[in-house]
Design a protein around this motif. Structure first.
Motif, PDB file in Angstrom:
ATOM      1  N   ALA A  37       0.844  -1.191   0.000  1.00 38.31           N
ATOM      2  CA  ALA A  37       0.000   0.000   0.000  1.00 38.31           C
ATOM      3  C   ALA A  37       0.878   1.238   0.000  1.00 38.31           C
ATOM      4  CB  ALA A  37      -0.895   0.004   1.231  1.00 38.31           C
ATOM      5  N   ASP A  87      -5.310   5.333   0.578  1.00 35.75           N
ATOM      6  CA  ASP A  87      -4.288   4.347   0.210  1.00 35.75           C
ATOM      7  C   ASP A  87      -4.446   3.902  -1.237  1.00 35.75           C
ATOM      8  OD1 ASP A  87      -3.289   4.424   2.772  1.00 35.75           O
ATOM      9  OD2 ASP A  87      -4.370   2.632   3.441  1.00 35.75           O
ATOM     10  N   TYR A 126      -2.864   0.981  -4.059  1.00 38.15           N
ATOM     11  CA  TYR A 126      -2.215  -0.318  -4.072  1.00 38.15           C
ATOM     12  C   TYR A 126      -1.622  -0.565  -5.453  1.00 38.15           C
ATOM     13  CZ  TYR A 126      -4.774  -0.921   0.256  1.00 38.15           C
ATOM     14  OH  TYR A 126      -5.266  -0.747   1.529  1.00 38.15           O
ATOM     15  N   HIS A 181      -8.109   0.554  -4.944  1.00 32.35           N
ATOM     16  CA  HIS A 181      -7.591   1.647  -4.129  1.00 32.35           C
ATOM     17  C   HIS A 181      -8.618   2.029  -3.059  1.00 32.35           C
ATOM     18  CE1 HIS A 181      -4.401   1.887  -6.951  1.00 32.35           C
ATOM     19  NE2 HIS A 181      -5.075   2.511  -7.904  1.00 32.35           N
TER      20      HIS A 181
END
Length: 325
Positions: A77, A84, A86, A158
């Motif tokens: 992450a 966050d 990814y 995300h």
């Protein structure tokens, strides 16, 4: 009076609807570099080996491999002030990776920050730096990634807050902060300087951590490589400018090269995220490339942002600045 109100209403309509629509449309349509065709290499094996080296230089594995996970099969992450993100699976799996991508698709992602289907990529993937990468190098990196073991592992969604989770709004971010294209030619500079600039500004993407960001996550004007706090990590990436107090002004090129290559120099040591970069990436670069980066970094001018950091440091407000010693 009525005519004036009508004109005002039309002007507001133009400002609220037409201009934003034009910005989005231009960003969707614009695809600079699409005319740069892939050229078959004279030696395919050498191209793959070069691509492996470039993957190390760009520290691709550092983001695209989760701790304890399979290589390049989806990453850690990336925490930001907006939520966050990814990183994606970039193995050649046809279902969850980039197995169906062509070299042109891959070039488009690096050069223009757009995925295979044309949607905008979030700039946590540092395409504002990768746009500097040449087409042959992009093709070599693609060729190497094609040799990896395919891993079927779906990408994670995300976790961004509204409205940052609306990708279409990246059109406005791109209009403000992103100009695709390679580095301008510097005819008066040496080949060593140019190579260093290519690495620092491009694939190694130093500015991703060492340049301060504004409230929208774009690079702050006048802060190029002047040091920055890495969002959500409570870590300060030191200034790489020629500032004598906060930067590399009193360092020799050898000092800088030692730190980049080994993480240790008699002027300081790399720790935290920088230690990870040295371990996963920079230690694997050959000495001429390390020396080229050191040469280029020694030319970075002191900025107004450097003075701000110096004041904070002398007042004891900045704890993670790399100190000589």
């Amino acid at each position: 009076m009525k005519r004036s109100l009508t004109r005002l209403a039309l002007a507001l309509l133009f400002a609220v609807l037409i201009i934003p629509a034009a910005i989005v449309g231009m960003q969707l349509i614009s695809d600079p570099g699409s005319d740069m065709a892939s050229v078959a290499p004279p030696d395919a094996a050498q191209q793959v080996e070069h691509g492996k080296y470039l993957a190390l230089a760009g520290n691709c594995m550092g983001c695209h491999t989760a701790r304890g996970g399979q290589l390049y099969a989806r990453g850690r992450a990336i925490s930001t002030a907006f939520g966050d993100l990814y990183t994606s699976n970039i193995t050649p799996d046809a279902h969850t990776g980039i197995g169906t991508w062509s070299a042109d698709d891959f070039w488009r992602a690096l050069h223009n920050g757009k995925s295979k289907d044309g949607h905008f990529l979030y700039p946590a993937f540092p395409y504002p730096n990768y746009t500097r990468v040449t087409r042959p190098d992009a093709d070599a990196l693609y060729a190497y990634l094609r040799t990896l073991k395919p891993v079927r592992q779906p990408n994670r969604e995300h976790a961004l807050r509204f409205p940052y989770n609306q990708r279409i709004l990246l059109a406005f971010w791109r209009a403000l902060y992103f100009t695709p294209g390679q580095l301008p030619n510097a005819p008066t500079q040496s080949a060593k300087f140019k190579r260093g600039a290519y690495l620092v500004e491009g694939l190694v993407h130093c500015s991703a951590c060492h340049t301060a960001r504004d409230t929208l996550g774009g690079p702050r004007l006048g802060s190029e490589l002047a040091g920055a706090t890495i969002p959500m990590r409570n870590w300060y990436a030191s200034s790489l400018t020629s500032d004598e107090v906060t930067g590399l002004g009193s360092w020799t090129e050898e000092d800088i090269a030692d730190l980049l290559k080994t993480g240790v120099s008699h002027r300081g040591t790399a720790s935290g995220p920088m230690a990870e970069v040295v371990a996963n990436s920079l230690q694997h670069l050959d000495q001429p490339d390390i020396a080229a980066m050191a040469t280029y970094l020694k030319t970075m001018p002191k900025t107004a942002a450097s003075d701000t950091v110096a004041i904070a440091r002398t007042q004891g407000k900045m704890k993670a600045v790399l100190r000589p010693g």
